[in-house]
Motif scaffolding. Structure first.
Motif, PDB file in Angstrom:
ATOM      1  N   LEU A 142       0.848  -1.313  -0.508  1.00 25.90           N
ATOM      2  CA  LEU A 142       0.071   0.375  -0.167  1.00 25.90           C
ATOM      3  C   LEU A 142       0.966   1.483   0.000  1.00 25.90           C
ATOM      4  CD1 LEU A 142      -3.309   0.875   0.154  1.00 25.90           C
ATOM      5  CD2 LEU A 142      -2.704   0.734   3.274  1.00 25.90           C
ATOM      6  N   ALA A 171      -2.732   1.154 -10.329  1.00 28.05           N
ATOM      7  CA  ALA A 171      -1.792   0.195  -9.606  1.00 28.05           C
ATOM      8  C   ALA A 171      -2.137  -0.677  -8.656  1.00 28.05           C
ATOM      9  CB  ALA A 171      -0.596   0.651  -9.716  1.00 28.05           C
ATOM     10  N   PHE A 230      -5.150  -0.271  -6.956  1.00 26.41           N
ATOM     11  CA  PHE A 230      -6.328  -1.125  -7.133  1.00 26.41           C
ATOM     12  C   PHE A 230      -6.339  -2.223  -6.153  1.00 26.41           C
ATOM     13  CE2 PHE A 230     -10.016  -3.621  -8.941  1.00 26.41           C
ATOM     14  CZ  PHE A 230     -11.314  -2.842  -8.727  1.00 26.41           C
ATOM     15  N   THR A 271     -14.798  -9.001  -1.295  1.00 30.97           N
ATOM     16  CA  THR A 271     -15.119  -8.025  -0.707  1.00 30.97           C
ATOM     17  C   THR A 271     -17.100  -8.424  -0.824  1.00 30.97           C
ATOM     18  OG1 THR A 271     -15.321  -6.436   0.906  1.00 30.97           O
ATOM     19  CG2 THR A 271     -15.805  -5.916  -1.158  1.00 30.97           C
TER      20      THR A 271
HETATM   21  C1  HEM Z   1     -14.855  -2.961   0.632  1.00 29.73           C
HETATM   22  C2  HEM Z   1     -14.312  -3.401   1.208  1.00 29.73           C
HETATM   23  C3  HEM Z   1     -13.600  -2.562   0.057  1.00 29.73           C
HETATM   24  C4  HEM Z   1     -13.306  -1.438  -0.055  1.00 29.73           C
HETATM   25  C5  HEM Z   1     -14.311   0.281  -0.652  1.00 29.73           C
HETATM   26  C6  HEM Z   1     -11.666  -1.604  -0.380  1.00 29.73           C
HETATM   27  C7  HEM Z   1     -11.114   0.420  -1.015  1.00 29.73           C
HETATM   28  C8  HEM Z   1      -9.806  -0.028  -2.007  1.00 29.73           C
HETATM   29  C9  HEM Z   1      -8.463   1.107  -1.570  1.00 29.73           C
HETATM   30  C10 HEM Z   1      -9.627   2.431  -2.089  1.00 29.73           C
HETATM   31  C11 HEM Z   1      -7.773   0.805  -1.897  1.00 29.73           C
HETATM   32  C12 HEM Z   1      -6.621   0.942  -2.627  1.00 29.73           C
HETATM   33  C13 HEM Z   1      -5.919   2.389  -1.567  1.00 29.73           C
HETATM   34  C14 HEM Z   1      -4.356   3.309  -2.558  1.00 29.73           C
HETATM   35  O1  HEM Z   1      -4.560   3.348  -3.694  1.00 29.73           O
HETATM   36  O2  HEM Z   1      -4.355   4.196  -1.696  1.00 29.73           O
HETATM   37  C15 HEM Z   1      -7.222  -0.448  -1.888  1.00 29.73           C
HETATM   38  C16 HEM Z   1      -5.836  -1.666  -1.641  1.00 29.73           C
HETATM   39  C17 HEM Z   1      -6.407  -2.442  -0.806  1.00 29.73           C
HETATM   40  N1  HEM Z   1      -6.882  -3.233  -0.784  1.00 29.73           N
HETATM   41 FE1  HEM Z   1      -8.839  -2.856  -0.470  1.00 29.73          FE
HETATM   42  N2  HEM Z   1     -11.298  -2.823  -0.243  1.00 29.73           N
HETATM   43  C18 HEM Z   1     -12.395  -3.810   0.737  1.00 29.73           C
HETATM   44  C19 HEM Z   1     -11.850  -5.112   0.590  1.00 29.73           C
HETATM   45  C20 HEM Z   1     -10.553  -5.424   0.375  1.00 29.73           C
HETATM   46  C21 HEM Z   1     -10.392  -6.721   1.234  1.00 29.73           C
HETATM   47  C22 HEM Z   1     -11.312  -7.287   1.505  1.00 29.73           C
HETATM   48  C23 HEM Z   1      -9.002  -6.758   0.764  1.00 29.73           C
HETATM   49  C24 HEM Z   1      -8.697  -7.618   1.230  1.00 29.73           C
HETATM   50  C25 HEM Z   1      -9.100  -9.384   2.551  1.00 29.73           C
HETATM   51  C26 HEM Z   1      -8.887  -5.551   0.610  1.00 29.73           C
HETATM   52  C27 HEM Z   1      -7.135  -5.653   0.845  1.00 29.73           C
HETATM   53  C28 HEM Z   1      -6.771  -4.901  -0.213  1.00 29.73           C
HETATM   54  C29 HEM Z   1      -4.806  -4.328  -0.452  1.00 29.73           C
HETATM   55  C30 HEM Z   1      -4.281  -5.746   0.026  1.00 29.73           C
HETATM   56  C31 HEM Z   1      -4.750  -3.320  -0.966  1.00 29.73           C
HETATM   57  C32 HEM Z   1      -3.134  -2.404  -1.221  1.00 29.73           C
HETATM   58  C33 HEM Z   1      -3.529  -3.098  -2.843  1.00 29.73           C
HETATM   59  C34 HEM Z   1      -2.359  -2.522  -3.626  1.00 29.73           C
HETATM   60  O3  HEM Z   1      -1.677  -1.394  -2.898  1.00 29.73           O
HETATM   61  O4  HEM Z   1      -1.379  -2.622  -4.836  1.00 29.73           O
HETATM   62  N3  HEM Z   1      -9.393  -4.819   0.036  1.00 29.73           N
HETATM   63  N4  HEM Z   1      -8.792  -1.031  -0.985  1.00 29.73           N
END
Ligand code: HEM
Length: 397
Positions: free
Chosen positions: A80, A342, A344, A351
């Motif tokens: 992240l 990148a 996303f 979810t």
């Molecule tokens: C409603 C549920 C969720 C929402 C609204 C959400 C939202 C987001 C958003 C907006 C980002 C992008 C952050 C950025 O660009 O700085 C992100 C990244 C990420 N999310 Fe989710 N997320 C959710 C659920 C989950 C779940 C269930 C997991 C895994 C168990 C997860 C794992 C990750 C990971 C590992 C990243 C980092 C990806 C990277 O930096 O390449 N998220 N999420």
């Protein structure tokens, strides 16, 4: 400081959208409180930032996760807060393990959990929807994914609250600092046990797949693996809790929606997409400018911290027609709830599956979900949109 919107004022938290609409119209890139962050509110500007990581950095934010009082925080080394090329390598490694087949394996166990939780909820009639369903289902999903013992699942809320509080904890809050250090140690203890067990005896699960993943012959090292497991616990838990809670509020406040979904369960995925847009569970994400740059007609100095208001971008009238209406069968244009580019969200499919499984268990069992006249209590967060409690009355089907 005067005149700046304060994102954590109770009246803003209770309904931030008219404030966002005003910013989109009058000052789409401007400083807000707390902290004088630069808020970006229009869809096109948010997309521009997310598409240009060479100027708008994620790695630059690492410092906020490692304040001077915290010597060790695995999440500060997670993908992240990485930029290219490190991010690409780490993301390729974990994406191999975070596969569709892993989701397929998880779904039956989650369905069983959802059905048990819904049975208890329906039997109680008057419940807080959060501890009854919205919290334990995502806890089970992350816990099963990481292979943690079910007795630990109830701790995830505290773990994710404590890790989420790092950047807001002051130099003088020694109690808060102690609690966070203790939580990090506790999490590492349990996660290390799982990693050691899977090294000894690999299974068909995520941690085993992460240990086996290779890109150009390289594996994740121990620190990278721990950082990723921490990130999953934090990124994957409360966001999904909020999606379920915010969806339940809409079902309670618009009984016609619930009837429609009961009659046509095929509309459940469309409902989930519209909840993600309308009440984005993650309202924002952050970036740091690596150089002086112009955005939305405003000159931003080098090292400005930007708060990208995803919840505002997904309601931008220049991108979505009638953005303030919840439209179940809205033609999908893709919203920004999971970010873009990148970084996303890696857990988007997981979810969506959790929310679908929850609704498929709930809808056949309830005729109505009602809530009292008391105002909703939104948690005081600039990053997440979720409730601290959601008392409801359930009318069984
Ligand atoms: C409603 C549920 C969720 C929402 C609204 C959400 C939202 C987001 C958003 C907006 C980002 C992008 C952050 C950025 O660009 O700085 C992100 C990244 C990420 N999310 Fe989710 N997320 C959710 C659920 C989950 C779940 C269930 C997991 C895994 C168990 C997860 C794992 C990750 C990971 C590992 C990243 C980092 C990806 C990277 O930096 O390449 N998220 N999420």
């Amino acid at each position: 400081m005067s005149g700046r919107l304060n994102l954590v004022l109770p009246e803003v938290l209770s309904n931030p959208y008219p404030h966002f609409a005003r910013l989109r119209r009058d000052s789409p890139v401007c400083q807000v409180e707390p902290g004088g962050l630069w808020a970006v509110t229009r869809y096109a500007d948010v997309m521009h930032v997310l598409k240009n990581p060479q100027v708008f950095s994620s790695a630059g934010l690492q410092r906020s996760m490692l304040p001077s009082w915290l010597e060790h925080n695995p999440i500060a080394h997670s993908l992240l807060v990485m930029d290219a090329p490190q991010h690409g390598r780490a993301r390729a490694l974990v994406s191999r393990a975070f596969s569709t087949s892993m989701l397929t394996r998880l779904e039956p166990a989650l369905r069983t959990t959802a059905e048990q939780l819904v049975s208890a909820l329906v039997a109680q009639r008057t419940v807080d929807f959060l501890p009854a369903l919205a919290l334990p289902l995502p806890a089970a999903a992350v816990g099963l994914l990481l292979g943690l013992d079910p007795s630990l699942f109830p701790r995830f809320k505290r773990w994710s609250d404590d890790l989420g509080a790092v950047s807001a904890t002051s130099e003088s809050d020694h109690e808060g600092q102690k609690r966070i250090r203790h939580t990090i140690q506790e999490m590492e203890h349990y996660l290390r046990e799982v990693v050691a067990e899977r090294r000894r005896a690999p299974r068909e699960d995520l941690v085993s797949a992460l240990l086996q993943a290779r890109v150009d012959g390289e594996a994740l090292n121990d620190a990278e693996l721990m950082a990723f497991l921490f990130l999953l616990l934090v990124a994957g838990f409360e966001t999904t809790v909020n999606l379920l809670g915010n969806g339940a509020v809409l079902l309670a406040d618009q009984p016609g929606l619930l009837e429609r979904l009961r009659a046509e369960p095929a509309l459940v995925p469309a409902f989930i997409e519209e909840v993600l847009r309308y009440e984005s569970p993650a309202q924002s994400t952050f970036r740091l400018t690596l150089e002086e740059v112009e955005l939305g007609g405003v000159r931003l100095p080098q090292h400005s911290v930007l708060i990208l208001l995803l919840g505002s971008a997904s309601r931008d009238e220049a991108y979505v027609p009638e953005p303030e209406r919840f439209i179940l069968e809205r033609p999908q244009r893709g919203n920004l709830a999971f970010g873009h580019g990148a970084h996303f969200c890696l857990g988007a499919a997981l979810t969506r599956m959790e929310a679908r499984v929850a609704l498929e268990a709930l809808l056949p069992r309830i005729q109505r979900l009602s809530r009292g006249p008391e105002p909703l209590q939104w948690t005081p967060s600039i990053q997440l949109r979720g409730l601290s409690r959601l008392p409801v009355e359930v009318t069984p089907a």
